[in-house]
Motif scaffolding. Structure first.
Motif, PDB file in Angstrom:
ATOM      1  N   LYS A  82       0.788  -1.235   0.000  1.00 28.45           N
ATOM      2  CA  LYS A  82       0.000   0.000   0.000  1.00 28.45           C
ATOM      3  C   LYS A  82       0.815   1.277   0.000  1.00 28.45           C
ATOM      4  O   LYS A  82       0.242   2.347  -0.070  1.00 28.45           O
ATOM      5  N   GLY A  83       2.113   1.174   0.151  1.00 33.39           N
ATOM      6  CA  GLY A  83       2.877   2.382   0.429  1.00 33.39           C
ATOM      7  C   GLY A  83       3.479   3.078  -0.765  1.00 33.39           C
ATOM      8  O   GLY A  83       4.440   2.602  -1.345  1.00 33.39           O
ATOM      9  N   ASN A  84       2.908   4.215  -1.134  1.00 37.77           N
ATOM     10  CA  ASN A  84       3.516   4.998  -2.202  1.00 37.77           C
ATOM     11  C   ASN A  84       4.931   5.418  -1.841  1.00 37.77           C
ATOM     12  O   ASN A  84       5.802   5.472  -2.707  1.00 37.77           O
ATOM     13  N   LEU A  85       5.175   5.729  -0.579  1.00 36.19           N
ATOM     14  CA  LEU A  85       6.517   6.131  -0.152  1.00 36.19           C
ATOM     15  C   LEU A  85       7.541   5.025  -0.385  1.00 36.19           C
ATOM     16  O   LEU A  85       8.683   5.295  -0.722  1.00 36.19           O
ATOM     17  N   PHE A  86       7.143   3.779  -0.208  1.00 40.97           N
ATOM     18  CA  PHE A  86       8.069   2.665  -0.392  1.00 40.97           C
ATOM     19  C   PHE A  86       8.573   2.607  -1.834  1.00 40.97           C
ATOM     20  O   PHE A  86       9.697   2.207  -2.088  1.00 40.97           O
ATOM     21  N   TYR A  87       7.762   3.019  -2.760  1.00 40.62           N
ATOM     22  CA  TYR A  87       8.139   2.928  -4.170  1.00 40.62           C
ATOM     23  C   TYR A  87       8.805   4.184  -4.708  1.00 40.62           C
ATOM     24  O   TYR A  87       9.110   4.267  -5.885  1.00 40.62           O
ATOM     25  N   ASN A  88       9.076   5.147  -3.838  1.00 41.71           N
ATOM     26  CA  ASN A  88       9.866   6.317  -4.218  1.00 41.71           C
ATOM     27  C   ASN A  88      11.342   6.022  -4.009  1.00 41.71           C
ATOM     28  O   ASN A  88      11.705   5.167  -3.189  1.00 41.71           O
ATOM     29  N   ARG A  89      12.181   6.747  -4.695  1.00 32.78           N
ATOM     30  CA  ARG A  89      13.633   6.578  -4.574  1.00 32.78           C
ATOM     31  C   ARG A  89      14.091   6.892  -3.146  1.00 32.78           C
ATOM     32  O   ARG A  89      13.594   7.826  -2.516  1.00 32.78           O
ATOM     33  N   ALA A  90      15.035   6.112  -2.644  1.00 29.32           N
ATOM     34  CA  ALA A  90      15.599   6.352  -1.301  1.00 29.32           C
ATOM     35  C   ALA A  90      16.422   7.635  -1.316  1.00 29.32           C
ATOM     36  O   ALA A  90      17.137   7.919  -2.276  1.00 29.32           O
ATOM     37  N   ARG A  91      16.300   8.393  -0.252  1.00 34.59           N
ATOM     38  CA  ARG A  91      17.084   9.621  -0.106  1.00 34.59           C
ATOM     39  C   ARG A  91      18.354   9.319   0.680  1.00 34.59           C
ATOM     40  O   ARG A  91      18.416   8.343   1.427  1.00 34.59           O
ATOM     41  N   SER A  92      19.342  10.158   0.535  1.00 36.25           N
ATOM     42  CA  SER A  92      20.642   9.920   1.191  1.00 36.25           C
ATOM     43  C   SER A  92      20.505   9.862   2.710  1.00 36.25           C
ATOM     44  O   SER A  92      21.180   9.071   3.374  1.00 36.25           O
ATOM     45  N   THR A  93      19.611  10.659   3.287  1.00 36.45           N
ATOM     46  CA  THR A  93      19.412  10.641   4.744  1.00 36.45           C
ATOM     47  C   THR A  93      18.969   9.267   5.216  1.00 36.45           C
ATOM     48  O   THR A  93      19.530   8.718   6.169  1.00 36.45           O
ATOM     49  N   GLU A  94      17.959   8.697   4.547  1.00 35.35           N
ATOM     50  CA  GLU A  94      17.471   7.376   4.947  1.00 35.35           C
ATOM     51  C   GLU A  94      18.510   6.297   4.685  1.00 35.35           C
ATOM     52  O   GLU A  94      18.626   5.340   5.446  1.00 35.35           O
ATOM     53  N   LYS A  95      19.279   6.437   3.627  1.00 35.91           N
ATOM     54  CA  LYS A  95      20.334   5.457   3.338  1.00 35.91           C
ATOM     55  C   LYS A  95      21.380   5.448   4.454  1.00 35.91           C
ATOM     56  O   LYS A  95      21.837   4.388   4.873  1.00 35.91           O
ATOM     57  N   ARG A  96      21.734   6.630   4.946  1.00 34.45           N
ATOM     58  CA  ARG A  96      22.699   6.699   6.063  1.00 34.45           C
ATOM     59  C   ARG A  96      22.121   6.039   7.312  1.00 34.45           C
ATOM     60  O   ARG A  96      22.824   5.332   8.041  1.00 34.45           O
ATOM     61  N   LEU A  97      20.843   6.259   7.572  1.00 32.00           N
ATOM     62  CA  LEU A  97      20.201   5.628   8.728  1.00 32.00           C
ATOM     63  C   LEU A  97      20.185   4.104   8.570  1.00 32.00           C
ATOM     64  O   LEU A  97      20.481   3.375   9.515  1.00 32.00           O
ATOM     65  N   ALA A  98      19.839   3.626   7.388  1.00 30.84           N
ATOM     66  CA  ALA A  98      19.800   2.182   7.140  1.00 30.84           C
ATOM     67  C   ALA A  98      21.181   1.565   7.350  1.00 30.84           C
ATOM     68  O   ALA A  98      21.316   0.526   7.999  1.00 30.84           O
ATOM     69  N   GLU A  99      22.207   2.216   6.826  1.00 30.45           N
ATOM     70  CA  GLU A  99      23.567   1.687   7.015  1.00 30.45           C
ATOM     71  C   GLU A  99      23.964   1.677   8.482  1.00 30.45           C
ATOM     72  O   GLU A  99      24.629   0.751   8.947  1.00 30.45           O
ATOM     73  N   LYS A 100      23.553   2.672   9.208  1.00 35.35           N
ATOM     74  CA  LYS A 100      23.830   2.734  10.644  1.00 35.35           C
ATOM     75  C   LYS A 100      23.218   1.513  11.341  1.00 35.35           C
ATOM     76  O   LYS A 100      23.871   0.865  12.158  1.00 35.35           O
ATOM     77  N   ASN A 101      21.957   1.179  11.007  1.00 36.99           N
ATOM     78  CA  ASN A 101      21.311  -0.018  11.558  1.00 36.99           C
ATOM     79  C   ASN A 101      22.066  -1.280  11.158  1.00 36.99           C
ATOM     80  O   ASN A 101      22.287  -2.166  11.986  1.00 36.99           O
ATOM     81  N   LEU A 102      22.397  -1.387   9.901  1.00 37.02           N
ATOM     82  CA  LEU A 102      23.046  -2.595   9.389  1.00 37.02           C
ATOM     83  C   LEU A 102      24.414  -2.818  10.024  1.00 37.02           C
ATOM     84  O   LEU A 102      24.817  -3.953  10.260  1.00 37.02           O
ATOM     85  N   LYS A 103      25.108  -1.744  10.323  1.00 37.79           N
ATOM     86  CA  LYS A 103      26.465  -1.859  10.879  1.00 37.79           C
ATOM     87  C   LYS A 103      26.461  -2.079  12.391  1.00 37.79           C
ATOM     88  O   LYS A 103      27.185  -2.934  12.886  1.00 37.79           O
ATOM     89  N   TYR A 104      25.678  -1.280  13.134  1.00 39.69           N
ATOM     90  CA  TYR A 104      25.828  -1.370  14.593  1.00 39.69           C
ATOM     91  C   TYR A 104      24.653  -0.867  15.421  1.00 39.69           C
ATOM     92  O   TYR A 104      24.497  -1.259  16.569  1.00 39.69           O
ATOM     93  N   TRP A 105      23.823   0.031  14.936  1.00 38.44           N
ATOM     94  CA  TRP A 105      22.890   0.755  15.794  1.00 38.44           C
ATOM     95  C   TRP A 105      21.701  -0.101  16.207  1.00 38.44           C
ATOM     96  O   TRP A 105      21.037  -0.708  15.381  1.00 38.44           O
ATOM     97  N   ARG A 106      21.462  -0.145  17.487  1.00 34.04           N
ATOM     98  CA  ARG A 106      20.240  -0.747  18.038  1.00 34.04           C
ATOM     99  C   ARG A 106      19.995  -0.140  19.408  1.00 34.04           C
ATOM    100  O   ARG A 106      20.911   0.066  20.185  1.00 34.04           O
ATOM    101  N   GLU A 107      18.732   0.167  19.674  1.00 27.45           N
ATOM    102  CA  GLU A 107      18.404   0.876  20.903  1.00 27.45           C
ATOM    103  C   GLU A 107      16.977   0.534  21.336  1.00 27.45           C
ATOM    104  O   GLU A 107      16.126   0.227  20.512  1.00 27.45           O
ATOM    105  N   HIS A 108      16.755   0.608  22.636  1.00 30.44           N
ATOM    106  CA  HIS A 108      15.430   0.391  23.218  1.00 30.44           C
ATOM    107  C   HIS A 108      14.482   1.465  22.699  1.00 30.44           C
ATOM    108  O   HIS A 108      14.897   2.613  22.585  1.00 30.44           O
ATOM    109  N   PRO A 109      13.243   1.178  22.371  1.00 32.06           N
ATOM    110  CA  PRO A 109      12.489  -0.034  22.645  1.00 32.06           C
ATOM    111  C   PRO A 109      12.571  -1.101  21.550  1.00 32.06           C
ATOM    112  O   PRO A 109      12.014  -2.178  21.697  1.00 32.06           O
ATOM    113  N   ALA A 110      13.266  -0.836  20.468  1.00 29.77           N
ATOM    114  CA  ALA A 110      13.322  -1.800  19.363  1.00 29.77           C
ATOM    115  C   ALA A 110      14.607  -2.621  19.353  1.00 29.77           C
ATOM    116  O   ALA A 110      14.840  -3.388  18.424  1.00 29.77           O
TER     117      ALA A 110
END
Length: 144
Positions: A72-100
């Motif tokens: 259902k998400g139109n946003l999902f089908y838009n191109r990724a922006r550099s800000t979100e890409k940096r956040l995703a890489e941060k998660n993939l490399k090391y970042w994790r925090e409560h509550p998730a």
């Protein structure tokens, strides 16, 4: 590095993080990213055969995609922006925090967070999303 990934995984994950939590800012998107990575490393429950970011994003349960934004998400089908890409890489490399930090599920109940979600305990809330961890001793791989 928490999970092996490619540049296309970063892009895919960034798009999902934005689609699911853009209204909750960078912090909210990072929490969604935690859940995505946790599902890729979890060797338990509904995630036994899920090992890649693509597997997580396109996982089907009960005839539907696990992430509503795929359907259902139109946003999902838009191109990724550099800000979100940096956040995703941060998660993939090391970042994790409560509550998730150890969460495998989240949702927006549009009401107070229930104490369990499909029998899994409530871990905490950030803005509109409620996060749920696996029951103790049922998914040790997520706590690594």
């Amino acid at each position: 590095m928490r999970v092996a990934y490619t540049s296309s995984d970063v892009d895919l994950m960034a798009r999902m993080m934005r689609a699911e939590a853009e209204g909750e800012g960078k912090q909210g998107m990072l929490y969604v990213g935690n859940v995505i990575v946790n599902r890729a490393i979890a060797d338990c429950l509904d995630f036994k055969d899920i090992r890649t970011i693509e597997d997580v994003i396109y996982h089907v349960q009960g005839g539907n995609y696990s992430f509503e934004a795929v359907q259902k998400g139109n946003l999902f089908y838009n191109r990724a922006r550099s800000t979100e890409k940096r956040l995703a890489e941060k998660n993939l490399k090391y970042w994790r925090e409560h509550p998730a930090k150890y969460a495998l599920w989240y949702f927006n109940p549009y009401a107070p967070c229930p104490p369990t979600w499909y029998n899994q305990p409530f871990a905490g809330q950030f803005k509109n999303h409620c996060y749920y961890e696996p029951i103790a001793n049922t998914c040790d791989s997520v706590y690594v």
